[in-house]
Enzyme design. Structure first.
Site, PDB file in Angstrom:
ATOM      1  N   PHE A  51     -97.276 -62.857 -89.047  1.00  0.00           N
ATOM      2  CA  PHE A  51     -98.204 -61.886 -88.454  1.00  0.00           C
ATOM      3  C   PHE A  51     -98.405 -62.241 -86.987  1.00  0.00           C
ATOM      4  O   PHE A  51     -98.617 -63.412 -86.657  1.00  0.00           O
ATOM      5  CB  PHE A  51     -99.558 -61.919 -89.167  1.00  0.00           C
ATOM      6  CG  PHE A  51     -99.513 -61.403 -90.575  1.00  0.00           C
ATOM      7  CD1 PHE A  51     -99.733 -60.062 -90.852  1.00  0.00           C
ATOM      8  CD2 PHE A  51     -99.248 -62.262 -91.623  1.00  0.00           C
ATOM      9  CE1 PHE A  51     -99.684 -59.590 -92.148  1.00  0.00           C
ATOM     10  CE2 PHE A  51     -99.200 -61.794 -92.930  1.00  0.00           C
ATOM     11  CZ  PHE A  51     -99.418 -60.451 -93.200  1.00  0.00           C
ATOM     12  N   GLU A  52     -98.382 -61.234 -86.131  1.00  0.00           N
ATOM     13  CA  GLU A  52     -98.398 -61.524 -84.692  1.00  0.00           C
ATOM     14  C   GLU A  52     -99.631 -62.296 -84.256  1.00  0.00           C
ATOM     15  O   GLU A  52     -99.598 -63.043 -83.286  1.00  0.00           O
ATOM     16  CB  GLU A  52     -98.318 -60.212 -83.908  1.00  0.00           C
ATOM     17  CG  GLU A  52     -99.600 -59.399 -83.962  1.00  0.00           C
ATOM     18  CD  GLU A  52     -99.386 -57.928 -83.666  1.00  0.00           C
ATOM     19  OE1 GLU A  52     -98.526 -57.324 -84.323  1.00  0.00           O
ATOM     20  OE2 GLU A  52    -100.070 -57.398 -82.793  1.00  0.00           O
TER      21      GLU A  52
END
Lengths: 256, 325
Positions: A51-52
């Site tokens: 996840f960024e």
């Protein structure tokens, strides 16, 4: 008798099948996250989810509702920050990334910023977030979206995230790394991109859908693959895992 | 620098911290990410004090952005994303303000905003990146030329140039550094010497604090210095980078604070309903922001049972089984 399913379930099951075991996938929340979770529970147990916001390889216990959700780093290998995840993308260590958007053109460029003039928009959307970065830096980007003429447009009002820009060679000319759009999974079909021209091409039609139907819902000329296939519907096992284990609260599959 | 260690002179209330560091027209960086660790107690205080013309810089911000914009505190925004996940695909007041031309907005990406804070922390005027080449994010400017003074607003949004060292045909995008006047973050713990510990994702909080002229940290609890010294590798910021420390339990509500509480779906659903409508929004501000006399009073309004429902499980770090619909 074949099991019943809704369009969201179909798109998630189809997307999950493209995620190979042992690869890394950057996901946002919603359908892409569900696809990654389903892939881990079916053919790709060693798929690494990133996840960024900083969650790296979590053992996702429940569906997160934002990439900043605390669930995105549950039993993760790292709870990191954006510099960590973005450098990972920049060094070419992320194989797949999922994107969404309000408009997509035939080269897979995406608009998630606004409709109308940028300085006086008719409709404002959230903006890039990490989408542009994924589309710029990851190897294969994927899109899951509903198929409609207002979404698949000749020209995006604003190009938020790069696809193949203006076609073959344009990414390289702009200075972008190798990569680009890989698959677009809609409620009607799966599309890829022509090897030579980089234009969007129908590769597989979902059950009950024909080429005319897809073209009727698309605002530009679509190519058709000479190996046009028929999408396998979700299996009972895929649906059971998706409904019972991935999204029991129906946070995603309930939106169809 | 000695006087900057320890909590002497730094420990203050939200009112004192905002009064001292958040002035009309200043550039503020707001930490957290969408529905996680937004410094909401500070945000409500900024709204209550009716601070105006703020220049907000953030990457993916949600709740803090939306309340500050909705309360009329913000004139300019540089941002990558204004959304709140499932509770707001696009933040409602942000959307209305941009569509209505009430705020100026210049878009970047998460990577770009993070790098811009890092450039500020490095004390360099710009930083190169490969993100976004060939897209409108680089090509479309949101700020008009007349406000591009080269100080808090860069003279241009981005500068694309060829790699001067290696391949002359390989372009990079140079991004202007950010040096906010003040950075606001909410952390889980601050020690009695002013060291900050963040649990879970750090987003770009550390970069934005290192780039800022002043740093305000609200926290769930103050803990003994010796406790944070036991595991120094777990600490996020040293005392000398922190200017104000404000203990505010549940200070990120309705966003989450990992290991302490989850986001509050009940409040975010309420917010979603009111934020869509101008009259309901005004009433919400009156009821939940302007009309609340203290943080205790705010928490009383949220309700003890609800605070227990969102309380983080000690092992999971969030609230498993919380009804998040």
């Amino acid at each position: 008798m074949a099991p019943e399913y809704n369009m969201m379930e179909l798109m998630i099951c189809v997307a999950a099948r493209y995620l190979e075991d042992g690869k890394t996938v950057a996901v946002g929340t919603g359908a892409p996250c569900a696809a990654a979770m389903l892939a881990q529970k079916t053919k790709s147990p060693n798929l690494v989810v990133l996840f960024e916001a900083g969650g790296i390889a979590p053992q996702l216990p429940e569906m997160p509702i934002s990439v900043g959700d605390s669930r995105t780093f549950y039993r993760a290998v790292m709870a990191a920050g954006m510099v960590d995840t973005m450098t990972t993308c920049a060094r070419g260590q992320v194989d797949y990334a999922f994107l969404g958007g309000a408009q997509i053109d035939k080269y897979g460029n995406i608009n998630s910023t606004c409709i109308g003039d940028y300085n006086k928009p008719k409709v404002r959307f959230p903006g890039s977030g990490g989408a542009n970065d994924f589309a710029s830096l990851c190897w294969k980007t994927m899109i899951m979206t509903v198929h409609s003429k207002s979404r698949f447009v000749e020209t995006c009002d604003f190009i938020t995230s790069p696809g193949f820009l203006t076609g073959d060679g344009a990414r390289e000319a702009a200075g972008l790394p190798e990569g680009g759009p890989y698959k677009i999974i809609t409620d009607l079909c799966v599309m890829g991109f022509d090897e030579k021209t980089k234009a969007m091409t129908i590769e597989s039609l979902h059950p009950g859908v024909d080429v005319d139907k897809v073209r009727g819902e698309t605002g530009f000329d679509l190519l058709v693959s000479d190996q046009l296939g028929r999408t396998e519907p979700p299996t009972e096992e895929e649906l059971r895992l998706l409904r019972d284990e991935v999204d029991p609260l129906k946070l995603v599959i309930g939106r169809a | 620098m000695g006087e900057r260690n320890g909590l002497d002179g730094k420990l203050m209330t939200v009112a004192e911290a905002v009064k001292r560091y958040v002035r009309d027209g200043c550039q503020i960086a707001v930490g957290g990410f969408t529905i996680n660790r937004n410094p909401m107690a500070l945000v409500y205080e900024i709204a209550r004090r009716k601070v105006r013309d703020l220049h907000l810089v953030a990457h993916s911000n949600g709740q803090a952005l939306d309340v500050l914009v909705g309360a009329g505190c913000v004139a300019r925004i540089e941002i990558a994303y204004g959304g709140n996940g499932r509770f707001a695909p696009t933040c409602f007041r942000f959307r209305k303000a941009v569509e209505g031309g009430e705020v100026l907005v210049e878009d970047y990406t998460n990577n770009q905003m993070t790098l811009r804070f890092l450039a500020g922390a490095l004390n360099t005027p710009f930083i190169p990146s490969k993100s976004g080449l060939g897209t409108d994010v680089l090509q479309q400017e949101g700020f008009p030329p007349e406000i591009r003074d080269g100080d808090k607003v860069a003279r241009k949004k981005v500068h694309v140039m060829a790699d001067p060292f290696g391949h002359a045909d390989d372009d990079v995008a140079l991004l202007p550094a950010l040096t906010p006047d003040v950075s606001l973050i909410h952390a889980q713990q601050v020690s009695t010497d002013g060291t900050v510990r963040i649990k879970g994702l750090t987003f770009a909080d550390l970069e934005q604090c290192k780039a800022a002229s002043a740093v305000i940290v609200t926290c769930e609890e103050i803990v003994p210095e010796c406790y944070l010294r036991l595991d120094p590798d777990q600490n996020a910021l040293p005392p000398f980078l922190v200017d104000a420390v404000v203990p505010v339990p549940y200070g990120a509500h309705p966003t989450a604070c990992p290991r302490f509480y989850d986001y509050d779906p009940k409040h975010l659903n309420l917010y979603k309903e009111v934020a869509k409508d101008d009259a309901k929004w005004a009433a919400y501000l009156d009821e939940w922001v302007y009309g609340v006399e203290s943080w205790d009073a705010y928490l009383d309004k949220v309700g003890g049972a609800q605070l227990v429902r969102i309380r983080a499980n000690t092992v999971a770090g969030y609230a498993p089984g919380l009804d998040r619909r």
